[in-house]
Design a protein around this motif. Structure first.
Motif, short mmCIF file in Angstrom:
data_model
loop_
_atom_site.label_atom_id
_atom_site.label_comp_id
_atom_site.label_asym_id
_atom_site.label_seq_id
_atom_site.Cartn_x
_atom_site.Cartn_y
_atom_site.Cartn_z
N GLY A 1 0.80 -1.22 0.00
CA GLY A 1 0.00 0.00 0.00
C GLY A 1 0.83 1.27 0.00
O GLY A 1 0.38 2.32 0.47
N SER B 1 -8.92 3.06 6.37
CA SER B 1 -7.77 2.17 6.48
C SER B 1 -7.78 1.11 5.38
O SER B 1 -8.83 0.59 5.02
CB SER B 1 -7.76 1.48 7.85
OG SER B 1 -6.73 0.51 7.91
N GLN B 2 -6.60 0.81 4.88
CA GLN B 2 -6.42 -0.29 3.94
C GLN B 2 -5.54 -1.39 4.54
O GLN B 2 -5.12 -2.30 3.85
CB GLN B 2 -5.78 0.22 2.64
CG GLN B 2 -6.63 1.23 1.90
CD GLN B 2 -5.96 1.73 0.64
OE1 GLN B 2 -4.79 1.49 0.40
NE2 GLN B 2 -6.71 2.44 -0.18
N ASN B 3 -5.29 -1.27 5.85
CA ASN B 3 -4.42 -2.21 6.53
C ASN B 3 -5.26 -3.27 7.23
O ASN B 3 -6.10 -2.93 8.08
CB ASN B 3 -3.53 -1.47 7.54
CG ASN B 3 -2.52 -2.38 8.20
OD1 ASN B 3 -2.86 -3.13 9.10
ND2 ASN B 3 -1.28 -2.31 7.75
N ASN C 1 -7.61 -2.85 10.65
CA ASN C 1 -9.05 -3.05 10.57
C ASN C 1 -9.52 -4.14 11.51
O ASN C 1 -10.59 -4.04 12.13
CB ASN C 1 -9.45 -3.39 9.14
CG ASN C 1 -9.40 -2.18 8.22
OD1 ASN C 1 -9.38 -1.05 8.69
ND2 ASN C 1 -9.38 -2.42 6.92
#
Length: 692
Positions: free
Chosen positions: A316, A572-574, A578
């Motif tokens: 990311g 969030s993209q983690n 999450n």
């Protein structure tokens, strides 16, 4: 014959009449002799202990002018000055900016050097990079020093000192110019912009990649002198090692082409030595031949680029939000700003936020005009080959980090200048030396025409040399003072990020990290202020929302905490973050008595990360309180399987007891007793959880 004598005399700044008249001398076929022979000056000696004899001191001018010994002394001076300047950094702590990712919270690195760590290092894309040798370097430090930051910092300082010595050696071997090579290495050693690369443990990759880059550059001269396959393989291997530490050295093939142009002069050869001060003439090659020669290295660069882009996507790291025009505008402005920081290194910070589309057109135009003017001047003065080489080195080496492909949210970074600034330093040192030399020769010739006597013609050169040395010493001293102050800013996290906020504007990263530093010191109220500032500047930041939610959660503001958890999840993209947010939100709903929402959020957390014992226990509680004893038993069993605890087994025993499995309940209770250091306290905790 008389004309030849006159011409020869004029080149020495004298005239035939001066030769005949000066000191009453006379010209013979053997040269000029004085009728008053001069007595040789006595050599200064020191008494030799115990013998009554006298010896010459080791530090005499004759000793220092021996090339090998002079090089050794200057190299030692560079290394000692570097180590002394950066020695205070050894007492610094880890910083809360990627040091956790690379060392303090990395379980693979902390296990030290073993086959599992090696296998992980060569297969992981952690930290959005593929740099196995960097991971192994950190693992070796953990093997030696565990989590004592002093050892990790000492390794960085020694690597920087080694790079300084290597740069001096590489330049000296290629150019034969001791003073200029020394000054370039000294600027590299002492310039404040390199502080970030040295005192930040996570930037070990910068130092290691530079080490292999300089070794490859030095070995390339060995190859160019007598091209052989084995020597080329040595260059390629060192390049590959550099790429496995940090892909910033991906531009090495381009730098080697520049090196062919100057100082090696393999490209567009004019029959002169490789550079002033050397006698080596490298076999010339056509431009096309030199390009073909670099193709295997270009192939390594291409492979590294593909792997790096994949790692950035997986981690990311690539920021897709910025338009191409915004990235190009920022690149032009940052090129100019880097040049500015080379000459006036102030307001340095570990994070410069990207301006996005907010750059004024006038600022972009001014930066482009500056770059074009410098480029035009370099082209106009291209007979001084070091000028185009230094300028193109700077421009080319920065391309991977200038933001054409935006990685992260920074506009620029001090650490990105570690390699490119060598090009600027070469331009400065060789250019200043040539300017001083040209002005000295002009003044000497002017004085020879106006002043009487041969000595007047040569009197200016020592003065200019002393003046240049004095100015250089003053510049290096000033840089040392600024660097020393910059090192101090890294002495603790609160000082570092407080200073960063002072020298940058609307810096969400500094607000967030200062909040973390204050939180670690127990100053929760002050930390919360900075977390709110970070979310105001950039609502897309995940961690400030998580910190605010956790604070509200701990202080009983459950609805406010749930709202912040939802905001964190939305940006969030983690996966790990999450999972933690869903788990905490499920726990909050459990405390509120909303079992349906609790089960929904906890099950989502487990789907994202099934290796959190606390989430399994919370899910068991939610199901047990909802009357789903079978589901509770299943959740408790999974929890104690992840991590066996006394409270977990007591909760499992209660669910088994309620469902009629008395023997299994007794077994679980016995297991809790074996694990517990305070069984009575564990029982009270289990009862409290069931009663909530």
């Amino acid at each position: 014959m008389a004309r030849l004598k006159a011409h020869s005399s004029a080149r020495r700044g004298t005239s035939p009449s001066n030769i005949l008249v000066g000191n009453g001398g006379r010209v013979t076929s053997a040269g000029l002799k004085s009728k008053h022979p001069r007595k040789k000056p006595e050599k200064r000696t020191l008494p030799q202990a115990g013998t009554g004899r006298f010896t010459r001191p080791w530090f005499t001018r004759a000793w220092f002018t021996r090339p090998k010994k002079r090089t050794l002394v200057l190299g030692v001076v560079l290394v000692v000055a570097t180590v002394v300047l950066y020695y205070p950094a050894i007492h610094h702590p880890f910083v809360n900016y990627d040091d956790d990712v690379y060392v303090t919270q990395n379980v693979h690195v902390q296990t030290g050097l073993n086959w599992d760590t090696v296998a992980w290092a060569f297969t992981t894309y952690d930290a959005a990079n593929w740099h196995p040798l960097t991971w192994l370097s950190h693992a070796s430090d953990c093997q030696l020093f565990q989590l004592d930051p002093a050892g990790h910092h000492a390794t960085n300082v020694l690597l920087h000192a080694l790079n300084v010595a290597l740069l001096f050696w590489v330049l000296l071997q290629a150019t034969g110019s001791t003073g200029r090579s020394f000054m370039v290495a000294a600027l590299f050693a002492l310039h404040p912009i390199n502080v970030e690369s040295v005192v930040w443990v996570a930037e070990r990759k910068n130092l290691l990649s530079m080490l292999f880059f300089l070794l490859a550059l030095g070995v390339y001269r060995w190859y160019a002198r007598e091209p052989r396959p084995g020597r080329y393989v040595a260059v390629a291997c060192l390049f590959a090692l550099g790429l496995m530490t940090k892909p910033q050295v991906i531009t090495l093939p381009f730098v080697l082409l520049l090196w062919d142009y100057w100082p090696l002069r393999r490209m567009f050869a004019d029959g002169e030595p490789a550079a002033a001060g050397t006698e080596t003439v490298f076999p010339p090659r056509s431009f096309s031949r030199l390009l073909l020669e670099k193709l295997p290295l270009v192939a390594l660069s291409a492979i590294s680029a593909v792997v790096t882009m994949k790692a950035q996507r997986v981690g990311g790291g690539i920021n897709p939000e910025l338009s191409l025009s915004a990235r190009l505008a920022n690149a032009a402005v940052c090129y100019a700003r880097y040049v500015g920081k080379a000459f006036w290194p102030t307001r340095l910070a570990p994070m410069y936020p990207h301006p996005g589309n907010s750059l004024a057109k006038s600022e972009v135009f001014a930066a482009l005009l500056f770059l074009l003017v410098v480029t035009a001047l370099v082209i106009a003065a291209r007979r001084h080959r070091y000028l185009p080489v230094g300028w193109l080195w700077f421009l080319g080496a920065l391309i991977p980090m200038i933001g054409l492909v935006q990685v992260g949210r920074q506009a620029m970074a001090d650490r990105y200048a570690y390699l490119p600034f060598i090009g600027l330093f070469i331009m400065i040192c060789w250019g200043v030396a040539d300017c001083v030399g040209a002005s000295s020769r002009w003044l000497a010739s002017h004085r020879s025409l106006t002043a009487a006597g041969a000595d007047a013609a040569n009197s200016h050169q020592p003065i200019s040399t002393i003046l240049l040395a004095t100015v250089c010493a003053g510049v290096l001293l000033a840089l040392m003072l600024v660097t020393h102050r910059q090192i101090d800013y890294w002495g603790d996290n609160v000082t570092l990020w407080s200073h960063t906020l002072q020298v940058t504007n609307r810096n969400y990263e500094a607000e967030e990290d200062l909040g973390e530093a204050l939180l670690a010191k127990g100053e929760q109220a002050d930390a919360l202020t900075h977390f709110y500032q970070a979310t105001e500047i950039d609502p897309r930041r995940t961690l400030p929302h998580m910190y605010i939610a956790t604070y509200d959660h701990e202080h009983g503001k459950l609805q406010e905490a749930i709202e912040q958890y939802r905001k964190a999840i939305s940006v969030s993209q983690n996966t790990s973050t999450n999972a933690r947010a869903f788990g905490n939100m499920g726990h909050a709903y459990l405390q509120l008595g909303d079992m349906a929402q609790a089960r929904e959020n906890l099950q989502e957390a487990i789907r994202l990360d099934p290796h959190k014992m606390e989430i399994w226990i919370d899910l068991g509680l939610a199901k047990q309180k909802s009357g789903d004893l079978a589901g509770a038993i299943q959740a408790y069993s999974a929890g104690v399987k992840v991590k066996a605890t006394d409270v977990g087994y007591l909760l499992l025993a209660r669910a088994l007891e309620q469902s009629g499995h008395h023997d299994e309940a007794a077994t679980a209770t016995q297991r809790a007793k074996v694990l517990s250091a305070n069984f009575a306290e564990a029982q009270r905790i289990a009862e409290r959880l069931l009663a909530q």
